[in-house]
Design an enzyme around this catalytic site. Sequence first.
Site, PDB file in Angstrom:
ATOM      1  N   ASP A 151      36.088  39.660 -73.486  1.00  0.00           N
ATOM      2  CA  ASP A 151      36.651  40.112 -72.227  1.00  0.00           C
ATOM      3  C   ASP A 151      38.040  40.669 -72.504  1.00  0.00           C
ATOM      4  OD1 ASP A 151      37.612  40.306 -69.614  1.00  0.00           O
ATOM      5  OD2 ASP A 151      38.133  38.174 -69.530  1.00  0.00           O
ATOM      6  N   ASP A 190      41.336  42.308 -70.648  1.00  0.00           N
ATOM      7  CA  ASP A 190      41.902  42.403 -69.308  1.00  0.00           C
ATOM      8  C   ASP A 190      43.296  43.024 -69.390  1.00  0.00           C
ATOM      9  OD1 ASP A 190      41.755  40.327 -66.469  1.00  0.00           O
ATOM     10  OD2 ASP A 190      43.460  41.609 -66.948  1.00  0.00           O
ATOM     11  N   ASP A 240      42.512  30.441 -73.708  1.00  0.00           N
ATOM     12  CA  ASP A 240      41.526  29.865 -74.623  1.00  0.00           C
ATOM     13  C   ASP A 240      40.291  30.739 -74.816  1.00  0.00           C
ATOM     14  OD1 ASP A 240      40.728  29.626 -72.085  1.00  0.00           O
ATOM     15  OD2 ASP A 240      40.698  27.445 -72.046  1.00  0.00           O
TER      16      ASP A 240
END
Lengths: 316, 373
Positions: free
Chosen positions: B92, B94, B281
């Site tokens: 991911d 971002d 994390d």
Amino acid sequence: MKVGYIFVSPQNHFMDLSFNARYPFSKSAREYAENAGLELDFGLVEKGKRRAEDAVLRKRIPSIADSSFDLESEIASYAIARMIVSQIGMGQAIESYAIAEAKRASSYLKSEGDESLKALAKDFGVDSENAIPVLKYLSYSPRESPYKLVNMKLADGKVSVSKGQLIRVLEEAIRLRISGSLPLKIERVPPEIKKAAEDIRSQMPKPEVKIVVSGDRPPCVQHLLEKLARGENLPHAARWTLTIYLLKAGMKEGEIVKLFSTSPDYSESITRYQVGYILKKGYSMPSCRLIDSHGLCVYKCGIRSPLSYRGTKTGR
Amino acid sequence: MEEGFVRARFSNYYSRAYPSPPPSASSREWGFGGWEKKIESRHSRFNSGEELVAYLRRNAPLYVSYSSAYYEFPDARPMERKNWLGADLIFDIDADQLNPPCIEKHGKGWVCDTCLGMAKNETIKLVEEFLLGEFGFNRDNLHLNFSGNRGYHIHVIDDEVKPLTSPQRREITDYITGKGLEGKYFFFERGGRWEGPKKSDSGWGGRLARGFIEMVKGKKLERILKPSTSKRFYKNESEVIAGVERGNWDVVGLGSSHKSYEDTWERLGQELGVKLGDNIDQNVTFDTSKLIRMPDSLHGETGLLAKRTSSLEKFDPLKDSVVFGKSPIKLKIEKAPEIRIWDETFGPYENFEGELPEAVAVYLICKRRAKLV
Ligand code: SF4
Ligand SMILES: [Zn+2]
């Protein structure tokens, strides 16, 4: 009584037989044993028992003398030791056994020519002696910072390794293969095996130190102490972290050494040396970030060092 | 009122579109979100992709997520009873994690071309350099999509990856983010000299050498070294660069005393690694019980599609992911930064009341910056 093995396989080259005796967990050894068969006689049970005992109680399986002509019984003793260890019925015994077998094999690998190393690597699906496919590497690499993937050379999906590194990775692979295959499910356990297992179990050390499970230790430390209490093996970085913490928390050297006595590959002298070394060098407490990078942070307390952990209760 | 408006648009979209479900949709756990929460309900399962699409048409959820994990019993509870069978590997990216300079202008949670561009570049770096180049994954097994809001998702769907355990996945994210990198494994004493990585080395070694050279050239060493040390290197720039290119770090004077520079390498690692979203994390990657947005579903915080793309370079999220139209909607906006949709810039707004195209209206309403009049 018969358990399905008879060693009659004259086609087998002596070289193969010797390979199989050194690496009895290899696929070729298993094939060999399946084609052969073995009569469970008193001598063999004794030999298997000694192997299990050496591993579980003394943490070390002596290597066979090179001139040993009784290679078949060497392979058989592995099969029997596995049955015995399975019957002991303790995770700790299995762990210790797997570690000792893996160490025995790796000491052979260190002293042998590249042929065996190549053959054994292949046995674990590693086709080249100097590069391991990365996903294989991840399943076998020891959780120690020199072996951490980020510190290795990775290109095209392969991790480059030196001969020494390959041997260490294989040692871990062997350990995992053996511990993963135990305990064996045996339908009718021969009484001799049961008795041998019972004998070893009675000699296993009871964990001496009660581990204080108190609420105001940092979660990572607590987690490691619980693992120790269950007789699990701690990786190097974990022992290191735990030792420094306990020293800083005021625990005595001797108490810490005792604390580690439940770990499957415990050696008092080595542990004493390591703890003493850390004490002498006065290492500072690793930061939470570093601990986390070793995969040992279990909570994310939002602090920088486990030493500043003040429990879940605030105030005071 | 706003919620009803958005739901009606979403429902309309799902009734005309056929979002293609992920592989093995029936072995995954599904979760849905509404106006208040991104995940309001989870532990759902569908027997087929068709069943899922029927559900989307009927319920028009504002968020659609599924587990990267495959389970034998995706709807069983608690988690242990689902019987984990494996999981895709998910990354991911971002924009908020990339510290874009524009954040000062538009604040967190908002996007503009600058930060979306940064997120795209970070994604390209992750894919080309790391996943394809170093990890050697097969391009066909990488599936990219816009997250629907501020970044991108990468799904590695590969049978070899499925069984990876959580610590193993963590090793992968640590590699990609440069976490746990230790200089001492890259420097060796040979013939009385300190040798370090060369520019042409593979993996992190080469990356450190190249990154170091770039920082000398770009005068950015202060990010990893003391200002005084940095100055020294700038002064001998050509010598330093020539040395590092060949792996001779004695010239640099860093090699021989590398112990005192342990932090330097860690910091350089962090500079050069990929900044994954959810930075604390990297949960979605290693916690395989997490849910991830379904590609080609609508994102309830923007009304944009979490659109799949196979050519990231050409992809324009504020154009290609827009599914709503231009019919005028009457709105009231107290305050909102500017946003580009299609090729047009809207805003910034302050105490605005008037009509805006449907897609812009949905965006601003989903972002809670506008109300219907
Ligand atoms: S945050 Fe620090 S103290 Fe807390 S568990 Fe993690 S490493 Fe331990
Ligand atoms: Zn921006």
